[in-house]
Design a protein around this motif. Structure first.
Motif, PDB file in Angstrom:
ATOM      1  N   VAL A  76       3.010  23.506   5.406  1.00  0.00           N
ATOM      2  CA  VAL A  76       3.272  22.074   5.579  1.00  0.00           C
ATOM      3  C   VAL A  76       4.375  21.680   4.612  1.00  0.00           C
ATOM      4  O   VAL A  76       4.320  22.021   3.427  1.00  0.00           O
ATOM      5  CB  VAL A  76       2.019  21.234   5.283  1.00  0.00           C
ATOM      6  CG1 VAL A  76       2.319  19.746   5.403  1.00  0.00           C
ATOM      7  CG2 VAL A  76       0.883  21.622   6.192  1.00  0.00           C
ATOM      8  N   VAL A  77       5.373  20.965   5.110  1.00  0.00           N
ATOM      9  CA  VAL A  77       6.435  20.432   4.264  1.00  0.00           C
ATOM     10  C   VAL A  77       6.319  18.915   4.316  1.00  0.00           C
ATOM     11  O   VAL A  77       6.343  18.312   5.393  1.00  0.00           O
ATOM     12  CB  VAL A  77       7.831  20.901   4.742  1.00  0.00           C
ATOM     13  CG1 VAL A  77       8.923  20.261   3.895  1.00  0.00           C
ATOM     14  CG2 VAL A  77       7.927  22.411   4.694  1.00  0.00           C
ATOM     15  N   CYS A  78       6.186  18.325   3.121  1.00  0.00           N
ATOM     16  CA  CYS A  78       6.021  16.880   2.995  1.00  0.00           C
ATOM     17  C   CYS A  78       6.512  16.493   1.601  1.00  0.00           C
ATOM     18  O   CYS A  78       6.300  17.249   0.648  1.00  0.00           O
ATOM     19  CB  CYS A  78       4.541  16.522   3.166  1.00  0.00           C
ATOM     20  SG  CYS A  78       4.168  14.780   2.904  1.00  0.00           S
ATOM     21  N   PRO A  79       7.169  15.339   1.445  1.00  0.00           N
ATOM     22  CA  PRO A  79       7.600  14.933   0.100  1.00  0.00           C
ATOM     23  C   PRO A  79       6.439  14.785  -0.879  1.00  0.00           C
ATOM     24  O   PRO A  79       6.593  15.011  -2.070  1.00  0.00           O
ATOM     25  CB  PRO A  79       8.290  13.588   0.331  1.00  0.00           C
ATOM     26  CG  PRO A  79       8.705  13.598   1.758  1.00  0.00           C
ATOM     27  CD  PRO A  79       7.660  14.410   2.471  1.00  0.00           C
ATOM     28  N   GLY A  80       5.256  14.437  -0.381  1.00  0.00           N
ATOM     29  CA  GLY A  80       4.082  14.313  -1.236  1.00  0.00           C
ATOM     30  C   GLY A  80       3.291  15.610  -1.270  1.00  0.00           C
ATOM     31  O   GLY A  80       3.645  16.597  -0.626  1.00  0.00           O
ATOM     32  N   ALA A  86       0.843  -1.189   0.000  1.00  0.00           N
ATOM     33  CA  ALA A  86       0.000   0.000   0.000  1.00  0.00           C
ATOM     34  C   ALA A  86       0.879   1.240   0.000  1.00  0.00           C
ATOM     35  O   ALA A  86       1.982   1.245   0.535  1.00  0.00           O
ATOM     36  CB  ALA A  86      -0.893  -0.004   1.240  1.00  0.00           C
ATOM     37  N   MET A  87       0.380   2.307  -0.622  1.00  0.00           N
ATOM     38  CA  MET A  87       1.118   3.562  -0.647  1.00  0.00           C
ATOM     39  C   MET A  87       1.196   4.098   0.783  1.00  0.00           C
ATOM     40  O   MET A  87       0.180   4.265   1.441  1.00  0.00           O
ATOM     41  CB  MET A  87       0.436   4.573  -1.550  1.00  0.00           C
ATOM     42  CG  MET A  87       1.149   5.898  -1.624  1.00  0.00           C
ATOM     43  SD  MET A  87       0.318   7.008  -2.745  1.00  0.00           S
ATOM     44  CE  MET A  87       1.470   6.953  -4.081  1.00  0.00           C
ATOM     45  N   ALA A  88       2.375   4.338   1.248  1.00  0.00           N
ATOM     46  CA  ALA A  88       2.563   4.815   2.615  1.00  0.00           C
ATOM     47  C   ALA A  88       2.636   6.333   2.616  1.00  0.00           C
ATOM     48  O   ALA A  88       3.203   6.945   1.718  1.00  0.00           O
ATOM     49  CB  ALA A  88       3.840   4.225   3.202  1.00  0.00           C
ATOM     50  N   ALA A  89       2.047   6.948   3.625  1.00  0.00           N
ATOM     51  CA  ALA A  89       2.127   8.396   3.780  1.00  0.00           C
ATOM     52  C   ALA A  89       3.506   8.762   4.319  1.00  0.00           C
ATOM     53  O   ALA A  89       4.138   7.994   5.030  1.00  0.00           O
ATOM     54  CB  ALA A  89       1.035   8.885   4.717  1.00  0.00           C
ATOM     55  N   ASP A  90       3.965   9.956   3.932  1.00  0.00           N
ATOM     56  CA  ASP A  90       5.259  10.459   4.385  1.00  0.00           C
ATOM     57  C   ASP A  90       5.077  11.335   5.613  1.00  0.00           C
ATOM     58  O   ASP A  90       4.030  11.956   5.799  1.00  0.00           O
ATOM     59  CB  ASP A  90       5.912  11.302   3.274  1.00  0.00           C
ATOM     60  CG  ASP A  90       6.341  10.462   2.087  1.00  0.00           C
ATOM     61  OD1 ASP A  90       6.907   9.380   2.298  1.00  0.00           O
ATOM     62  OD2 ASP A  90       6.108  10.899   0.944  1.00  0.00           O
ATOM     63  N   PRO A  91       6.121  11.448   6.443  1.00  0.00           N
ATOM     64  CA  PRO A  91       6.031  12.369   7.579  1.00  0.00           C
ATOM     65  C   PRO A  91       5.952  13.812   7.084  1.00  0.00           C
ATOM     66  O   PRO A  91       6.439  14.130   5.995  1.00  0.00           O
ATOM     67  CB  PRO A  91       7.319  12.123   8.359  1.00  0.00           C
ATOM     68  CG  PRO A  91       8.160  11.228   7.543  1.00  0.00           C
ATOM     69  CD  PRO A  91       7.361  10.718   6.389  1.00  0.00           C
ATOM     70  N   ASN A 124      -1.090  11.263   1.327  1.00  0.00           N
ATOM     71  CA  ASN A 124       0.338  11.411   1.046  1.00  0.00           C
ATOM     72  C   ASN A 124       1.170  11.770   2.267  1.00  0.00           C
ATOM     73  O   ASN A 124       2.358  11.466   2.317  1.00  0.00           O
ATOM     74  CB  ASN A 124       0.564  12.505  -0.004  1.00  0.00           C
ATOM     75  CG  ASN A 124      -0.148  12.227  -1.290  1.00  0.00           C
ATOM     76  OD1 ASN A 124      -0.179  11.102  -1.758  1.00  0.00           O
ATOM     77  ND2 ASN A 124      -0.743  13.247  -1.856  1.00  0.00           N
ATOM     78  N   CYS A 125       0.574  12.490   3.208  1.00  0.00           N
ATOM     79  CA  CYS A 125       1.332  13.073   4.319  1.00  0.00           C
ATOM     80  C   CYS A 125       0.644  12.822   5.653  1.00  0.00           C
ATOM     81  O   CYS A 125      -0.567  13.019   5.779  1.00  0.00           O
ATOM     82  CB  CYS A 125       1.463  14.585   4.129  1.00  0.00           C
ATOM     83  SG  CYS A 125       2.105  15.085   2.519  1.00  0.00           S
ATOM     84  N   PHE A 126       1.439  12.439   6.636  1.00  0.00           N
ATOM     85  CA  PHE A 126       0.910  12.275   7.986  1.00  0.00           C
ATOM     86  C   PHE A 126       0.607  13.636   8.596  1.00  0.00           C
ATOM     87  O   PHE A 126       1.147  14.659   8.173  1.00  0.00           O
ATOM     88  CB  PHE A 126       1.913  11.537   8.878  1.00  0.00           C
ATOM     89  CG  PHE A 126       2.003  10.060   8.600  1.00  0.00           C
ATOM     90  CD1 PHE A 126       0.894   9.238   8.708  1.00  0.00           C
ATOM     91  CD2 PHE A 126       3.212   9.497   8.226  1.00  0.00           C
ATOM     92  CE1 PHE A 126       0.982   7.887   8.458  1.00  0.00           C
ATOM     93  CE2 PHE A 126       3.309   8.138   7.976  1.00  0.00           C
ATOM     94  CZ  PHE A 126       2.199   7.330   8.089  1.00  0.00           C
ATOM     95  N   ALA A 127      -0.211  13.672   9.613  1.00  0.00           N
ATOM     96  CA  ALA A 127      -0.563  14.896  10.324  1.00  0.00           C
ATOM     97  C   ALA A 127       0.642  15.444  11.090  1.00  0.00           C
ATOM     98  O   ALA A 127       1.550  14.698  11.458  1.00  0.00           O
ATOM     99  CB  ALA A 127      -1.719  14.636  11.280  1.00  0.00           C
ATOM    100  N   SER A 128       0.633  16.770  11.306  1.00  0.00           N
ATOM    101  CA  SER A 128       1.664  17.420  12.119  1.00  0.00           C
ATOM    102  C   SER A 128       1.091  18.725  12.649  1.00  0.00           C
ATOM    103  O   SER A 128       0.042  19.190  12.178  1.00  0.00           O
ATOM    104  CB  SER A 128       2.933  17.680  11.297  1.00  0.00           C
ATOM    105  OG  SER A 128       2.652  18.495  10.181  1.00  0.00           O
TER     106      SER A 128
END
Length: 168
Positions: free
Chosen positions: A57-61, A28-33, A112-116
């Motif tokens: 927000v900074v995220c690779p996705g 499964a596609m994993a979300a990035d930090p 794409n991105c986890f919460a922060s």
């Protein structure tokens, strides 16, 4: 076939099926930090004055979509707004009470991105807020008797339809 042989065959078949599914399935596609930053502008304002909250927000996705960005004043929700593809979310807030307000920007994440989240403070003073600025043509407007009138007469904007030629 004996009963214990049936159970042994069933267990071996089940384990083989599970191994095949796990081994052949696409991951499964994993979300990035993600990380979130917050800028408060201005950092000090009079009660009732607008304060711009800009969260990034900074995220690779791509951080857009999902449930957006929620801004809090302490434990009180100010607003939830969308996050743009560039990672920015903005909200203009006003604060009625003087003192230091702790603002939290909570990115709610997406596929794409986890919460922060992050926090910043804004200092609110009890001084008067003049929505038109320090315009000497308007500082006697009803309800705002304490607004400063320190501008030079050269910068007063005169043309208007009001009887005293001041813009209201």
């Amino acid at each position: 076939m004996k009963r214990w042989d049936t159970r042994k065959t069933w267990q071996a078949g089940a384990l083989a099926a599970i191994a095949a599914v796990v081994g052949l399935a696409t991951p499964a596609m994993a979300a990035d930090p993600s990380t979130t930053t917050l800028q408060v502008s201005p950092p000090t304002a009079a009660a009732g004055a607008p304060v711009l909250l800009t969260a990034t927000v900074v995220c690779p996705g791509d951080p857009s979509g999902g449930l957006g960005m929620t801004f809090f004043d302490g434990g009180v929700i100010l607003a939830t707004v969308p996050v743009a593809a560039n990672g920015q979310a903005t909200h203009v807030a006003t604060f009625a009470t003087a003192g230091t307000h702790t603002i939290t920007a909570a990115y709610n994440g997406n596929a794409n991105c986890f919460a922060s989240n992050t926090t910043a403070t804004v200092a609110i003073t009890a001084g008067p807020y003049c929505p038109w600025g320090p315009d000497p043509c308007k500082d006697d407007r009803p309800g705002y008797p304490n607004c400063p009138s320190s501008l030079s007469p050269l910068v007063v904007q005169q043309p208007s339809a009001s009887p005293d030629q001041c813009r209201w």
